[in-house]
Design a protein around this motif. Sequence first.
Motif, PDB file in Angstrom:
ATOM      1  N   LEU A 160       2.300 -14.219  -0.876  1.00  0.00           N
ATOM      2  CA  LEU A 160       2.469 -12.867  -0.340  1.00  0.00           C
ATOM      3  C   LEU A 160       1.129 -12.318   0.168  1.00  0.00           C
ATOM      4  CD1 LEU A 160       4.964 -11.036  -0.153  1.00  0.00           C
ATOM      5  CD2 LEU A 160       4.106  -9.814  -2.158  1.00  0.00           C
ATOM      6  N   LYS A 161       0.065 -12.648  -0.555  1.00  0.00           N
ATOM      7  CA  LYS A 161      -1.274 -12.208  -0.146  1.00  0.00           C
ATOM      8  C   LYS A 161      -1.631 -12.795   1.226  1.00  0.00           C
ATOM      9  CE  LYS A 161      -5.703 -13.246  -1.719  1.00  0.00           C
ATOM     10  NZ  LYS A 161      -6.432 -13.919  -2.814  1.00  0.00           N
TER      11      LYS A 161
ATOM     12  N   ASP B  93       4.356  -3.948   1.084  1.00  0.00           N
ATOM     13  CA  ASP B  93       4.591  -3.151  -0.127  1.00  0.00           C
ATOM     14  C   ASP B  93       5.618  -2.058   0.089  1.00  0.00           C
ATOM     15  OD1 ASP B  93       2.675  -4.565  -1.707  1.00  0.00           O
ATOM     16  OD2 ASP B  93       1.125  -3.578  -0.501  1.00  0.00           O
ATOM     17  N   ASP B  94       5.841  -1.686   1.343  1.00  0.00           N
ATOM     18  CA  ASP B  94       6.820  -0.633   1.625  1.00  0.00           C
ATOM     19  C   ASP B  94       7.641  -1.030   2.855  1.00  0.00           C
ATOM     20  OD1 ASP B  94       8.306   1.593   2.026  1.00  0.00           O
ATOM     21  OD2 ASP B  94       6.620   2.963   2.408  1.00  0.00           O
ATOM     22  N   VAL B  95       8.763  -1.701   2.606  1.00  0.00           N
ATOM     23  CA  VAL B  95       9.568  -2.225   3.719  1.00  0.00           C
ATOM     24  C   VAL B  95      10.216  -1.103   4.530  1.00  0.00           C
ATOM     25  CG1 VAL B  95      10.007  -4.521   2.768  1.00  0.00           C
ATOM     26  CG2 VAL B  95      11.522  -2.630   2.165  1.00  0.00           C
ATOM     27  N   ASN B  96      10.165   0.132   4.016  1.00  0.00           N
ATOM     28  CA  ASN B  96      10.701   1.260   4.792  1.00  0.00           C
ATOM     29  C   ASN B  96       9.835   1.568   6.014  1.00  0.00           C
ATOM     30  OD1 ASN B  96      12.944   1.701   3.114  1.00  0.00           O
ATOM     31  ND2 ASN B  96      11.591   2.686   1.628  1.00  0.00           N
ATOM     32  N   LEU B  97       8.646   0.940   6.084  1.00  0.00           N
ATOM     33  CA  LEU B  97       7.794   1.110   7.261  1.00  0.00           C
ATOM     34  C   LEU B  97       8.296   0.270   8.444  1.00  0.00           C
ATOM     35  CD1 LEU B  97       4.292   1.037   5.527  1.00  0.00           C
ATOM     36  CD2 LEU B  97       5.433   3.033   6.524  1.00  0.00           C
ATOM     37  N   LEU B  98       9.250  -0.622   8.194  1.00  0.00           N
ATOM     38  CA  LEU B  98       9.841  -1.409   9.286  1.00  0.00           C
ATOM     39  C   LEU B  98      10.784  -0.506  10.081  1.00  0.00           C
ATOM     40  CD1 LEU B  98      10.630  -4.615   7.209  1.00  0.00           C
ATOM     41  CD2 LEU B  98       9.089  -4.518   9.174  1.00  0.00           C
TER      42      LEU B  98
END
Length: 433
Positions: free
Chosen positions: A306-307, A324-329
């Motif tokens: 993941l890194k 870390d925040d898939v809502n940014l997609l």
Amino acid sequence: MRMVDLIEKKRDGFELSTEEIQFIVTGYTKGEIADYQMSAFLMAVYFQNMTDRERADLTLAMAASGDQIDLSAIEGIKVDKHSTGGVGDTTTLVLGPLVAACGVPVAKMSGRGLGHTGGTIDKLEAIEGFHVELSTEDFIKQVNDIKVAVIGQSGNLTPADKKLYALRDVTATVNSIPLIASSIMSKKIAAGANAIVLDVKTGEGAFMKTEEDAKELAHAMVGIGNATGRQTMAIISDMGQPLGYAIGNALEVKEAIETLQGNGPEDLTELCLVLGSQMVVVGGKAETLEEARAMLLQVIENGEALKIFKQFIESQGGNPAVVDDVNLLPQAQFKTEVPSKAEGYISNMVADDIGTAAMLLGAGRATKESEIDLAVGLVLHKKVGDFVSEGESIATVYSNTEDVAECLRVLYNSVEYSSESVEKTPLISAVIT
Ligand code: URA
Ligand code: CA
């Protein structure tokens, strides 16, 4: 040399020499051999087949017909992966960082998709800022630094294949094992691969509908790879139903992130572990597939994969915070649940039709000029073998139009039920080394 004599030789079942094959490929690429003669030759190959040696020669001649990418400035064995294509296939996004974390350099040249959903590049572009327009210098530096980079397709890669494929398409000669195998392998070799791992799909959603045909194609490609000095392995995997749950660009990026976190769908995870193991072995980082698999599980577990995914996004201009925040997609405006119209065990979910349903929402391109909507698509809640009650949701539709009736019609048509329990289709039916 005269083309008419070579057509006759192949028509009568004789083996062509290396020079003869080079003459045909070079002549056709330059426009010195006419389409009608090439068409006759392709049909002769279709009926008479090619020997292993002819297939290797054809592949190398096509690879040499245009630009050949030189990756020698990258340390290590450059392994490329190729999938014969499917619906909701998110493996490249997962495999890149996964095998890079095991030390295998992934220098990937990728394309945009024409079909149900976008290609790898379209999917990556769902990440804000991400771009694939790298200079060769930056591309090589990035692979040496973090072991993974993705670059857009060079304009003049295998022009012989481009011309031949267009001709095969209109002369009923696409479906020929030596022609398909050399077409695929020539592109991998021109893109600089030292070793190749192949995922040959079978089933209703695949190019090769039967397992027998898929196996024959896989053996043909492994044969070409090994005959041309590129260690090659293959698997046969099921594409009767879509892979994973997500079908759609941003939705698949989210699924890839979850898989790299160790929380991905079982089938996608397993496919990535099996293909990844082969990549690690042909990349020379493990002796056995078992050893390689343990390494892959470890880099998922300890967060190293993941890194690398974050570093990869950042290096190519994207916002790594999406990990870390898939809502940014990109997010779709509307969400529609799809209640099951029947009760029973799901016996079939036709991958092709589900892909079409996603394309109707705008997830894929119908023509080269179509614009893709990166936010839209489908997330399945059930797969073949699962039990579903009437009214229970089998999928969520993510759309930017309120009217999704056509998508739902296609989706409902793709699902079949059985009153008795149904065995899950095995994901991987053969491993060819
Ligand atoms: N895909 C290819 O790249 N070539 C073929 O011939 C068939 C499928
Ligand atoms: Ca998927």
